[in-house]
Motif scaffolding. Structure first.
Motif, PDB file in Angstrom:
ATOM      1  N   LEU A  34       3.217  18.011  -0.977  1.00 34.36           N
ATOM      2  CA  LEU A  34       3.395  16.981   0.054  1.00 34.36           C
ATOM      3  C   LEU A  34       2.236  15.994   0.070  1.00 34.36           C
ATOM      4  O   LEU A  34       2.443  14.787   0.251  1.00 34.36           O
ATOM      5  CB  LEU A  34       3.568  17.626   1.428  1.00 34.36           C
ATOM      6  CG  LEU A  34       4.912  18.295   1.681  1.00 34.36           C
ATOM      7  CD1 LEU A  34       4.887  19.050   3.014  1.00 34.36           C
ATOM      8  CD2 LEU A  34       6.029  17.272   1.672  1.00 34.36           C
ATOM      9  N   CYS A  35       1.017  16.490  -0.119  1.00 39.56           N
ATOM     10  CA  CYS A  35      -0.144  15.589  -0.177  1.00 39.56           C
ATOM     11  C   CYS A  35      -0.054  14.654  -1.381  1.00 39.56           C
ATOM     12  O   CYS A  35      -0.317  13.454  -1.260  1.00 39.56           O
ATOM     13  CB  CYS A  35      -1.432  16.396  -0.230  1.00 39.56           C
ATOM     14  SG  CYS A  35      -1.846  17.241   1.299  1.00 39.56           S
ATOM     15  N   ALA A  36       0.321  15.188  -2.524  1.00 41.02           N
ATOM     16  CA  ALA A  36       0.476  14.353  -3.725  1.00 41.02           C
ATOM     17  C   ALA A  36       1.582  13.324  -3.530  1.00 41.02           C
ATOM     18  O   ALA A  36       1.449  12.165  -3.937  1.00 41.02           O
ATOM     19  CB  ALA A  36       0.766  15.235  -4.937  1.00 41.02           C
ATOM     20  N   TRP A  37       2.675  13.734  -2.902  1.00 44.52           N
ATOM     21  CA  TRP A  37       3.779  12.817  -2.628  1.00 44.52           C
ATOM     22  C   TRP A  37       3.330  11.701  -1.686  1.00 44.52           C
ATOM     23  O   TRP A  37       3.661  10.526  -1.885  1.00 44.52           O
ATOM     24  CB  TRP A  37       4.946  13.597  -2.038  1.00 44.52           C
ATOM     25  CG  TRP A  37       6.131  12.768  -1.692  1.00 44.52           C
ATOM     26  CD1 TRP A  37       6.994  12.165  -2.557  1.00 44.52           C
ATOM     27  CD2 TRP A  37       6.586  12.443  -0.376  1.00 44.52           C
ATOM     28  NE1 TRP A  37       7.967  11.481  -1.851  1.00 44.52           N
ATOM     29  CE2 TRP A  37       7.728  11.645  -0.512  1.00 44.52           C
ATOM     30  CE3 TRP A  37       6.134  12.765   0.905  1.00 44.52           C
ATOM     31  CZ2 TRP A  37       8.410  11.151   0.586  1.00 44.52           C
ATOM     32  CZ3 TRP A  37       6.822  12.271   1.986  1.00 44.52           C
ATOM     33  CH2 TRP A  37       7.949  11.483   1.820  1.00 44.52           C
ATOM     34  N   ALA A  38       2.536  12.051  -0.665  1.00 44.95           N
ATOM     35  CA  ALA A  38       2.043  11.038   0.275  1.00 44.95           C
ATOM     36  C   ALA A  38       1.103  10.058  -0.410  1.00 44.95           C
ATOM     37  O   ALA A  38       1.119   8.861  -0.108  1.00 44.95           O
ATOM     38  CB  ALA A  38       1.348  11.718   1.451  1.00 44.95           C
ATOM     39  N   PHE A  39       0.286  10.551  -1.338  1.00 44.65           N
ATOM     40  CA  PHE A  39      -0.634   9.666  -2.036  1.00 44.65           C
ATOM     41  C   PHE A  39       0.087   8.675  -2.938  1.00 44.65           C
ATOM     42  O   PHE A  39      -0.443   7.612  -3.234  1.00 44.65           O
ATOM     43  CB  PHE A  39      -1.644  10.459  -2.863  1.00 44.65           C
ATOM     44  CG  PHE A  39      -2.856  10.861  -2.083  1.00 44.65           C
ATOM     45  CD1 PHE A  39      -3.737   9.912  -1.600  1.00 44.65           C
ATOM     46  CD2 PHE A  39      -3.114  12.188  -1.829  1.00 44.65           C
ATOM     47  CE1 PHE A  39      -4.839  10.266  -0.869  1.00 44.65           C
ATOM     48  CE2 PHE A  39      -4.218  12.567  -1.100  1.00 44.65           C
ATOM     49  CZ  PHE A  39      -5.083  11.607  -0.623  1.00 44.65           C
ATOM     50  N   THR A  40       1.284   8.998  -3.378  1.00 46.42           N
ATOM     51  CA  THR A  40       2.005   8.056  -4.229  1.00 46.42           C
ATOM     52  C   THR A  40       2.356   6.777  -3.478  1.00 46.42           C
ATOM     53  O   THR A  40       2.490   5.722  -4.092  1.00 46.42           O
ATOM     54  CB  THR A  40       3.295   8.673  -4.788  1.00 46.42           C
ATOM     55  OG1 THR A  40       4.158   9.038  -3.708  1.00 46.42           O
ATOM     56  CG2 THR A  40       3.000   9.871  -5.653  1.00 46.42           C
TER      57      THR A  40
END
Length: 128
Positions: A34-40
């Motif tokens: 979820l953190c990686a997805w938000a950073f995108t």
């Protein structure tokens, strides 16, 4: 998430069952995803994301590893605080500089580039 579960959570809670550790590992994997997805959504280019992740590794590992190797009084708590402090400082400086530039301000006022953010993060990491 597996490294975190096996190297930090399992030694901290030695009586934890394998099922509970597996659940924690899966939950950490979901949180990291979820953190990686938000950073995108926060980055314009993939190179910005790669740059930020490599800087986080450097901020979180350089001074703690250096102090652990060469300083006999270094502790694991100090290493954790140093890594977290460096990452938070860099991320804060980077966010301020990107937000300031995105608002359309010229460079006559606050001007933080990536190197400035790196130095601030490394100074905070070193002092902690």
């Amino acid at each position: 998430s597996v490294l975190l579960s096996v190297n930090m959570i399992r030694p901290s809670f030695p009586n934890m069952t394998d099922e509970k550790l597996l659940f924690i590992t899966r939950a950490l994997t979901a949180v990291f995803a979820l953190c990686a997805w938000a950073f995108t959504f926060a980055m314009d280019r993939i190179s910005d994301f790669v740059n930020l992740s490599s800087v986080w590794l450097m901020m979180g590992m350089f001074w703690p590893l250096t102090a652990g190797i060469y300083w006999s009084r270094a502790t694991s708590v100090g290493a954790a605080l140093s890594g977290i402090g460096g990452v938070i400082t860099y991320t804060t400086c980077y966010s301020i500089s990107v937000t300031y530039q995105d608002l359309g301000h010229d460079s006559s006022g606050l001007e933080l580039n990536d190197v400035d953010c790196l130095w601030y993060g490394m100074c905070v990491s070193f002092t902690l």
